[in-house]
Design a protein around this motif. Structure first.
Motif, PDB file in Angstrom:
ATOM      1  N   LEU A  50     -22.132  -7.413  62.301  1.00 18.11           N
ATOM      2  CA  LEU A  50     -23.505  -7.113  62.131  1.00 18.11           C
ATOM      3  C   LEU A  50     -24.535  -6.524  63.104  1.00 18.11           C
TER       4      LEU A  50
ATOM      5  N   THR B 221     -27.170  -3.926  62.438  1.00 17.23           N
ATOM      6  CA  THR B 221     -28.261  -4.221  61.688  1.00 17.23           C
ATOM      7  C   THR B 221     -29.518  -2.984  63.615  1.00 17.23           C
TER       8      THR B 221
ATOM      9  N   LEU C 167     -29.948 -14.355  63.930  1.00 19.60           N
ATOM     10  CA  LEU C 167     -30.063 -12.447  64.422  1.00 19.60           C
ATOM     11  C   LEU C 167     -31.556 -12.039  63.569  1.00 19.60           C
TER      12      LEU C 167
ATOM     13  N   TYR D   6     -32.998  -6.562  54.373  1.00 15.89           N
ATOM     14  CA  TYR D   6     -32.087  -6.281  55.050  1.00 15.89           C
ATOM     15  C   TYR D   6     -31.248  -7.731  55.555  1.00 15.89           C
ATOM     16  N   PHE D   7     -31.277  -8.139  55.990  1.00 16.08           N
ATOM     17  CA  PHE D   7     -31.418  -9.809  55.883  1.00 16.08           C
ATOM     18  C   PHE D   7     -31.108 -10.822  54.713  1.00 16.08           C
TER      19      PHE D   7
ATOM     20  N   GLU E 278     -36.881  -5.561  57.173  1.00 14.70           N
ATOM     21  CA  GLU E 278     -36.286  -6.347  57.716  1.00 14.70           C
ATOM     22  C   GLU E 278     -35.404  -7.144  57.183  1.00 14.70           C
TER      23      GLU E 278
END
Length: 353
Positions: free
Chosen positions: A337, A341, A136, A122-123, A119
């Motif tokens: 996204l 996601t 998000l 990814y972000f 996570e």
């Protein structure tokens, strides 16, 4: 004890956090540093959190911040910029490839080399859209401290160093962009009612970052079709930047200085990977279409619509080209996204799950 009670320890912690963040933002603004109010608040509150100062930003305040930021971001979706998006279909198509390549390569570096969890990697890898990424990530309870270091370092380097990389020692005249019209009091009331309703709908539909996403799309529609001007005054936006910086800084509670330096080292490596891809792609596109390299680099750089467009004015490039590509990237990310996601990370875990 009620949150609104003057003697509430929660209220005291929130007030102390916001004051600390405002001080940091003010000092960074005086120093003319990039994204001053947000980054200054984040760093000062993070240092306070490192030092065991009790800091916090309640979820309800966070949601309100995201609504205002969503409204504000719609100001970039101007009719003149939207109209010119269709003038550069091939460079827009190349932009899609570049964004995917930067995200994939940066994610791989942070996850496999930096050893970040999926996570956070990814972000942290998403190129730009800082406020939306935070929205998000906070929905999924991701490690905001890692994400903040990665995203903030990239923004700082792009804004602080990109003009020098592009212009070298050449002096360019500064051309200020025309100021945008701001809504009057009655228009402001209607805009916020519509945007809050859109945010509530987005949250009930369980869209990631719903408070910001709903407001952004409603605000963008109102601005793009000329219904209302949605550019908010600075006195309304700056406190939200401060509060957003405070929210991120308060998440550094489980991070010590040694861990922070490791996060920074991973972020530097990730930036080199992502920016290297951006520079190579910008050079190839500039050669293929006969465009200035610096103009393409500003259009493809994940530094934000306002910042990159302003740099295009300062460096004497075509601001419409830069703004159109930055806008297309941003809208595409906001649209896709949430779906990407869910595909990459799976559905969001609900409280108590």
């Amino acid at each position: 004890m009620s949150l609104l009670s003057p003697s509430s320890p929660v209220l005291a912690r929130v007030a102390a956090t916001l004051l600390l963040g405002a001080l940091g933002g003010f000092i960074f603004d005086l120093a003319a540093l990039p994204a001053a109010w947000l980054s200054g608040a984040m760093i000062f509150v993070a240092v306070g959190t490192f030092s065991k100062v009790p800091t916090m930003i309640p979820d309800r305040l966070r949601d309100g911040i995201f609504v205002v930021l969503g409204v504000s971001m719609g100001a970039g979706v101007r009719p003149d910029v939207v109209e010119r998006v269709s003038e550069w279909p091939l460079t827009m198509a190349a932009l899609v490839v570049v964004v995917l390549a930067i995200t994939a390569a940066t994610y791989a570096f942070l996850h496999y080399v930096g050893k970040w969890d999926r996570e956070a990697a990814y972000f942290g890898a998403i190129p730009g859209a800082l406020s939306f990424v935070f929205a998000l990530a906070s929905d999924r309870s991701a490690d905001l401290s890692r994400i903040a270091v990665s995203q903030s370092f990239r923004l700082f380097v792009l804004i602080a160093l990109l003009p020098s990389l592009i212009s070298g020692t050449t002096e360019h005249p500064i051309t200020a962009p025309a100021p945008q019209a701001t809504p009057d009091a009655s228009e402001m009331a209607v805009i916020f009612l519509l945007c809050i309703a859109a945010s509530i709908a987005a949250v009930r539909l369980r869209l990631p970052g719903g408070w910001l996403t709903g407001a952004f799309f409603m605000s963008s529609g109102l601005n793009a079709f000329g219904v209302f001007p949605v550019a908010l005054p600075q006195w309304m936006v700056i406190p939200c930047y401060i509060a957003l910086g405070c929210m991120v800084g308060a998440r550094f509670g489980n991070t010590n200085l040694s861990m922070f330096m490791k996060l920074l080292a991973a972020s530097v490596g990730a930036f080199i990977v992502g920016f290297g891809i951006s520079m190579i792609a910008s050079y190839l596109v500039s050669q293929a279409f006969g465009l200035p390299f610096g103009q393409v680099l500003l259009a493809y750089a994940p530094g934000g619509l306002e910042a990159m467009t302003l740099l295009s004015f300062i460096l004497n490039f075509d601001p419409a080209f830069v703004a159109s590509h930055q806008l297309a990237r941003y809208i595409g990310m906001v649209l896709l996204l949430p779906i990407v996601t869910r595909i990459v990370l799976g559905p969001r875990q609900t409280a108590g799950a």
